[in-house]
Design an enzyme around this catalytic site. Structure first.
Site, PDB file in Angstrom:
ATOM      1  N   GLU A 154       0.790  -1.220   0.000  1.00 54.62           N
ATOM      2  CA  GLU A 154       0.000   0.000   0.000  1.00 54.62           C
ATOM      3  C   GLU A 154       0.832   1.285   0.000  1.00 54.62           C
ATOM      4  OE1 GLU A 154      -3.438   0.465  -0.154  1.00 54.62           O
ATOM      5  OE2 GLU A 154      -3.420  -1.652  -0.696  1.00 54.62           O
ATOM      6  N   SER A 162     -44.914 -32.141 -10.054  1.00 56.70           N
ATOM      7  CA  SER A 162     -46.075 -32.763  -9.409  1.00 56.70           C
ATOM      8  C   SER A 162     -46.318 -32.284  -7.987  1.00 56.70           C
ATOM      9  CB  SER A 162     -45.907 -34.289  -9.414  1.00 56.70           C
ATOM     10  OG  SER A 162     -45.942 -34.786 -10.742  1.00 56.70           O
TER      11      SER A 162
END
Length: 663
Positions: free
Chosen positions: A92, A358
């Protein structure tokens, strides 16, 4: 003639340099003043507001999950292994100790990259100090004003704090996704350990998430997170904070991520509740406690059943599943929206509309019972045609004369289609909607075979009236929402109960669906013990969807299996994988709840002739108990906080109390 005064070159340079310097100071001062207007004071660094944490508890008060701003006590930088902060610095802000809060070299490098980059996300060049300023005081808007304010706040932070203090603030305040703020909370959330015990590989993974906490989270995409962690490890080697040998060792061992906090396997359930919780949380000033209907023990039973059967049947090309367990009052006791939340957050239990097959037939037969049919009404399984369409049975055979009870138990398509046509397909659709189906129901000739696309939650809801005496329910997962100080923000209130199935048709239908389990397509779900069970299988054409929806007195569970891309499975039927999941789950769940026979409904709604007919049909049924209404599954409500001791007032007390109850 006027005399002209000409300064020597040196004096002229000094003069104009002074003038320009004064104007530069004035300009910079005005510039800073304009962009500093409205900025918070860095003296308020400990007063920065965050969204409230939301603690979800199950029906007994046990901890399910925590979402929102989960923080943890700040860690001392000196207590962390050196490679933990080094991982963040390497990827970073490698020049962290050599800049005044912003890095001109990094900004220039980012500008050059952006000048040659087409589309996509642009490089930012922000330092750790700038990121801290943005996270604590500013928005994430990508505009020039915010960037300038970020620089101003970064310089202010550098003037007030030492580099070590800034790094500590950063590690303790930065957001790591999944509701975790700070390195300690992130370590607990992802690895279930304190930050001081993080390994090099784990540190690299957390540092890699800073580029995008959601995008590089191991919960959403473990492969992408691992690739990002490898990049961080390479940066650490290049920055000489670890050796190549340490990097190789870190890469060689796969990371084991604790995918959820505590027992937060119910993240599909939590996601379902979020639409109700978030509006309340948005205006809340305190952390919230959400008391839910979920039963963690039953939820765990469901998870285990799903994992066991789905692994067993993977060779059958079964990829996904959904399960909803709901009691007779509409309280959702367990919910699973997929095989793995980490792999897919799509909630199939709530959002997936799949053909019912079904499992839709009970609505057809209920309509028939209400029209005067009964389980012994004779019918014939034979070829016939409706508007140019001819239904076929699963076996491709015709069995000839039978009664309706046998037709439902054996899931005979020809009989269901003929009955739906005879009683009116519009009437069948109205019956389904009356019981709780909200999705569109087509009324073409094949509608009796389940061509409608429904969600598992809808199916479970629509079957509940068969299990609770004929009453429609509103599925819900929240009992109460309160603040940590005990203020009630929401309390579930049940509407007036509506009876949607009268007694005689209800008794007929329960007898018929018991027969599905006793001798029909659902006979594989039989569970040891004296349980009154009923239900219906469902299989769609080409084996794209398979269902089993079953119930006992006051407790209903719907299970669906299939594939997200809607391609066929390998001959998986409703009596196969979904029935196996249902049986595995219910065998454990029924030992944890108060069970009863399936109730027949209020006796007052049957005349003497109808009562005698039902008694004759059901003389061997557990539901026939002198026409008395059996007790339904009950669940004691969580006591109101006002009736108990004062509620815990901070997160630590909440977690301690919840864990104590769960032991």
């Amino acid at each position: 003639m006027a005399l002209q005064f000409k300064r020597p070159p040196l004096k002229a340079f000094i003069y104009w340099a002074t003038v320009l310097g004064v104007w530069a100071i004035i300009f910079v001062t005005a510039f800073i003043a304009v962009f500093s207007f409205g900025l918070p004071s860095i003296d308020d660094i400990d007063k920065v507001e965050k969204q409230p944490a939301i603690t979800y508890l199950d029906r007994s008060g046990a901890l399910i999950a925590v979402q929102g701003s989960q923080s943890a006590p700040p860690v001392n930088l000196d207590e962390l292994p050196p490679y933990v902060p080094a991982a963040f610095l390497a990827v970073e802000d490698r020049r962290f100790y050599h800049h005044p809060g912003f890095d001109p070299v990094g900004i220039l490098r980012a500008a050059m990259r952006n000048a040659t980059k087409k589309g996509g996300n642009l490089a930012g060049g922000s330092t750790i100090t700038q990121q801290l300023a943005r996270n604590l005081f500013l928005s994430s808007d990508q505009n020039m004003k915010r960037k300038i304010q970020e620089l101003i706040m970064a310089v202010k932070l550098e003037l007030k704090f030492t580099k070590k203090e800034i790094l500590a603030l950063y590690l303790n305040r930065v957001y790591f996704g999944a509701g975790a703020y700070g390195i300690e909370a992130a370590s607990q959330r992802y690895f279930n350990k304190p930050a001081k015990e993080l390994t090099i590989a784990e540190s690299a993974l957390l540092a890699g998430m800073m580029k995008g906490p959601s995008r590089y989270s191991p919960l959403s995409d473990s492969e992408r997170a691992q690739k990002r962690a490898d990049i961080v490890l390479n940066e650490m080697v290049e920055a000489r904070v670890i050796t190549p040998e340490q990097r190789n060792e870190a890469v060689s061992k796969p990371l084991k991520v604790t995918k959820t906090l505590a027992t937060a396997h119910a993240l599909y359930f939590i996601d379902w509740l979020s639409s109700e919780v978030q509006p309340i949380a948005a205006s809340a000033k305190e952390d919230l406690i959400v008391e839910t209907t979920l039963d963690l023990a039953i939820q765990t039973d469901a998870e285990r059943a799903v994992q066991r059967i789905m692994e067993r049947d993977a060779k059958k090309k079964v990829e996904q599943t959904a399960l909803v367990a709901i009691d007779g009052e509409g309280r959702v006791r367990a919910l699973i929206g997929g095989v793995s939340y980490a792999d897919s957050q799509f909630n199939r239990a709530i959002e997936a509309h799949r053909q019912a097959g079904s499992s839709f037939k009970p609505f057809v037969y209920l309509t028939a019972m209400e029209a005067g049919y009964n389980p012994l009404t004779p019918v014939v399984d034979e070829p016939f045609e409706i508007g140019g369409w001819s239904p076929e049975n699963y076996t491709k055979k015709f069995l000839g004369p039978m009664d309706l009870q046998t037709a439902l138990a054996q899931s005979i398509n020809t009989v269901a289609a003929r009955v739906a046509n005879d009683v009116g397909r519009e009437n069948v659709a109205r019956t389904a909607r009356r019981l709780g189906i909200d999705s569109k129901i087509n009324t073409d000739p094949a509608m009796a075979l389940g061509t409608a696309s429904l969600t598992p939650l809808e199916m479970a809801r629509a079957y509940v009236p068969f299990s609770n005496g004929g009453y429609k329910v509103a599925p819900h997962g929240i009992i109460r929402i309160r603040t940590t100080s005990g203020k009630i923000l929401y309390q579930y209130r049940e509407d007036v109960r509506t009876q949607v199935i009268a007694n005689t048709p209800l008794a007929y239908m329960n007898q018929m669906m018991r027969q599905v389990v006793i001798s029909g397509t659902g006979n594989g779900i039989k569970i040891p013990g004296n349980y009154d069970l009923a239900g219906k299988t469902g299989t769609t054409s080409d084996y794209r969807d398979a269902w089993f929806v079953g119930y006992t007195g006051g407790f209903t569970t719907a299970v669906w299996v299939g594939r997200d891309n809607n391609t066929p499975m390998a001959r998986v039927t409703g009596g196969g994988t979904p029935a196996a999941i249902w049986r595995d789950f219910m065998a454990s769940a029924l030992t944890r709840i108060k069970t009863s026979a399936i109730p027949t409904g209020p006796v007052s709604e049957m005349d003497e002739a109808a009562s005698a007919a039902v008694d004759e049909l059901l003389n061997s049924s557990p539901a026939a108990n002198d026409n008395a209404v059996p007790p339904m599954v009950t669940m004691e409500p969580i006591p109101n906080p006002e009736d108990q001791q004062p509620a815990p007032t901070d997160a630590d007390d909440i977690f301690s109390e919840a864990q104590r109850r769960n032991q």
